[in-house]
Design a protein around this motif. Structure first.
Motif, short mmCIF file in Angstrom:
data_model
loop_
_atom_site.label_atom_id
_atom_site.label_comp_id
_atom_site.label_asym_id
_atom_site.label_seq_id
_atom_site.Cartn_x
_atom_site.Cartn_y
_atom_site.Cartn_z
N UNK A 145 0.81 -1.17 0.11
CA UNK A 145 -0.02 -0.07 -0.03
C UNK A 145 1.00 1.26 -0.03
N UNK A 146 0.76 2.05 -0.78
CA UNK A 146 1.31 3.49 -1.03
C UNK A 146 0.56 4.53 -0.25
N UNK A 147 1.28 5.50 0.46
CA UNK A 147 0.33 6.37 1.13
C UNK A 147 0.95 7.69 0.74
N UNK A 148 0.32 8.63 0.00
CA UNK A 148 0.91 9.96 -0.16
C UNK A 148 0.49 10.83 0.88
N UNK A 149 1.38 11.83 1.68
CA UNK A 149 0.87 12.84 2.52
C UNK A 149 0.98 14.35 1.95
N UNK A 150 0.41 15.07 2.76
CA UNK A 150 0.38 16.68 2.19
C UNK A 150 1.78 17.16 2.96
N UNK A 151 1.30 18.61 3.05
CA UNK A 151 2.65 19.33 3.67
C UNK A 151 3.26 18.74 4.85
N UNK A 152 4.58 18.61 4.70
CA UNK A 152 5.22 17.58 5.76
C UNK A 152 6.36 18.59 6.31
N UNK A 153 6.49 18.54 7.78
CA UNK A 153 7.58 19.23 8.42
C UNK A 153 8.42 17.99 9.18
N UNK A 154 9.79 18.61 9.56
CA UNK A 154 10.61 17.94 10.39
C UNK A 154 11.01 18.74 11.52
N UNK A 155 12.37 18.73 12.02
CA UNK A 155 13.06 19.49 12.89
C UNK A 155 13.65 20.35 12.14
N UNK A 156 13.54 21.61 12.57
CA UNK A 156 14.54 22.67 11.72
C UNK A 156 15.88 22.58 11.68
N UNK A 157 16.63 22.53 10.47
CA UNK A 157 18.13 22.51 10.55
C UNK A 157 18.99 23.85 10.99
N UNK A 158 18.05 24.83 11.38
CA UNK A 158 18.70 26.02 11.51
C UNK A 158 17.96 26.75 12.93
N UNK A 159 18.69 26.56 14.01
CA UNK A 159 18.07 27.12 15.09
C UNK A 159 17.53 28.45 15.32
N UNK A 160 17.95 29.34 14.23
CA UNK A 160 17.11 30.67 14.09
C UNK A 160 15.77 30.43 13.44
N UNK A 161 15.28 29.28 13.20
CA UNK A 161 14.16 29.20 12.68
C UNK A 161 13.17 28.46 13.42
N UNK A 162 13.61 28.27 14.80
CA UNK A 162 12.77 27.65 15.67
C UNK A 162 13.05 26.15 15.68
N UNK A 163 11.94 25.45 16.25
CA UNK A 163 12.09 23.89 16.28
C UNK A 163 11.55 23.21 15.25
N UNK A 164 10.50 23.94 14.65
CA UNK A 164 9.94 23.08 13.40
C UNK A 164 10.29 23.64 11.99
N UNK A 165 10.91 22.81 11.04
CA UNK A 165 11.05 23.37 9.76
C UNK A 165 11.14 22.23 8.94
N UNK A 166 12.03 22.31 7.84
CA UNK A 166 12.29 21.02 6.91
C UNK A 166 11.00 20.94 6.18
N UNK A 167 10.44 21.82 5.53
CA UNK A 167 9.10 21.72 4.86
C UNK A 167 9.16 20.90 3.44
#
Length: 375
Positions: free
Chosen positions: A89-111
């Motif tokens: 089964x293949x599952x496609x997801x929408x807008x996805x985020x990870x942890x930010x690679x840049x601390x100036x950007x906050x905790x959440x990023x990698x969109x």
């Protein structure tokens, strides 16, 4: 005089490319945070009453799939599933985020505008195990359909339905997607067009077919097919369509399986018969508001099931003997009174019998969970 932003701040502002935007954006802009503890939530599965129960998280910090550690997926939504014709089964997801690679950007990023996960798990009573994902580097699910990530031009590209044609390793995978120009008020957004992306290597790589583009132009009929739901039946791919946003009716088209990317081969149900070529002929088969529609046949009921989010933001289903009409009254599976932040309901293609499994998303932690309802 306003000084120019620093290099780190510029990076946080995003840009084009598969993961250039490091801020949380897309459909989650200004909205939920995928770290539930920062939202005042414990991130637990909702406790539901009635015939529906929450089985397991599929993505996020509380998921047994460890999507953050394995795929850099901290938060995501939707979860559009289809059988790949070869035991997965293949599952496609929408807008996805990870942890930010840049601390100036906050905790959440990698969109990333979209990702894909694969599963061969046929025992869903204890959850849905994720086996692997297309990646652009170790431990990082890649964006499978690129977007410009420019507000007012193309903010993001979101999958709305998927299907395979053929069987075995030679099966071809298709995703119908929408190009979002901008997000508006909750439940509203403006699309540029919908289209079809094609993969010949089990979803590892995708190409957008420009001949499948349906521009969102009022009066052409294509404005009613900006989001979709695919169903294979009697040698055809039946393609339901709804306008962008969460307030439109559902209409129906069909095309021979082998011609899915040939828009000139599509027929449209006008309420009485099939009409070739002209999407303007399509009349509503399910009255709106129909939001994020999923349709498939169920062997236990011997009927087709249509599942979607209604005007009250509850997950409902209707049944019918025929795709073209006769859809019964909606039955509430997950009430917005119990889970006010729930949206998007997509049935598992291997879910047959009395137990119906489906995925849904909650805004409170911006992640996807598996649910089961007893028919």
């Amino acid at each position: 005089m306003v000084s120019a932003p620093s290099a780190g701040a510029q990076e946080c502002m995003g840009g084009s490319g598969s993961s250039a935007g490091s801020v949380m954006t897309g459909s989650v802009a200004g909205g939920p945070n995928p770290i539930p503890w920062l939202n005042g939530s414990d991130g637990r599965l909702p406790e539901l009453r009635g015939k529906t129960t929450a089985v397991s998280h599929i993505t996020g910090p509380r998921s047994p799939n460890d999507t953050l550690g394995r795929f850099s997926v901290l938060g995501t939504d939707l979860g559009i599933m289809w059988d790949n014709g070869s035991g997965e089964v293949l599952t496609a997801f929408g807008d996805t985020v990870g942890l930010s690679p840049n601390p100036l950007c906050g905790l959440v990023g990698d969109w990333r505008s979209n990702i894909l996960l694969r599963s061969a798990d046929g025992i869903l009573s204890d959850g849905m195990n994720i086996d692997n994902s297309p990646q652009d580097r170790p431990g990082h699910s890649k964006e499978i359909i690129p977007s410009l990530k420019q507000a007012g031009i193309e903010k993001t590209v979101i999958p709305t339905t998927g299907i395979s044609v053929g069987s075995g390793p030679g099966a071809t995978q298709y995703i119908n997607y929408m190009s979002v120009r901008d997000w508006g008020h909750p439940g509203e957004w403006e699309t540029n067009a919908s289209g079809i992306a094609v993969s010949n290597d089990n979803g590892e790589n995708w190409r957008v077919d420009p001949l499948t583009t349906r521009p969102n132009i009022p009066g052409t009929g294509n404005e009613n097919f900006q989001m979709g739901s695919y169903v294979k039946h009697d040698g055809f791919v039946y393609a339901f369509g709804t306008p962008s946003g969460r307030n439109g009716d559902a209409r129906l088209s069909r095309v021979p399986e082998g011609d899915i990317t040939n828009l000139s081969k599509y027929e449209y149900w006008n309420g009485d018969k099939w009409v070739a070529h002209d999407p303007r002929a399509a009349k509503p088969v399910i009255p709106g508001p129909v939001s994020e529609l999923s349709v498939q046949y169920n062997d236990y009921l011997g009927k087709f099931i249509a599942m979607y989010t209604d005007a009250g933001n509850s997950i409902v289903m209707r049944t019918s003997d025929h795709l073209e009409g006769g859809w019964g009254e909606p039955q509430v599976l997950v009430s917005s009174r119990e889970v006010p932040e729930v949206y998007g309901a997509y049935m598992h293609p291997w879910s047959q019998g009395q137990d119906l499994y489906f995925l849904a998303t909650t805004w409170s932690d911006y992640n996807v969970m598996l649910l089961r309802t007893t028919l």
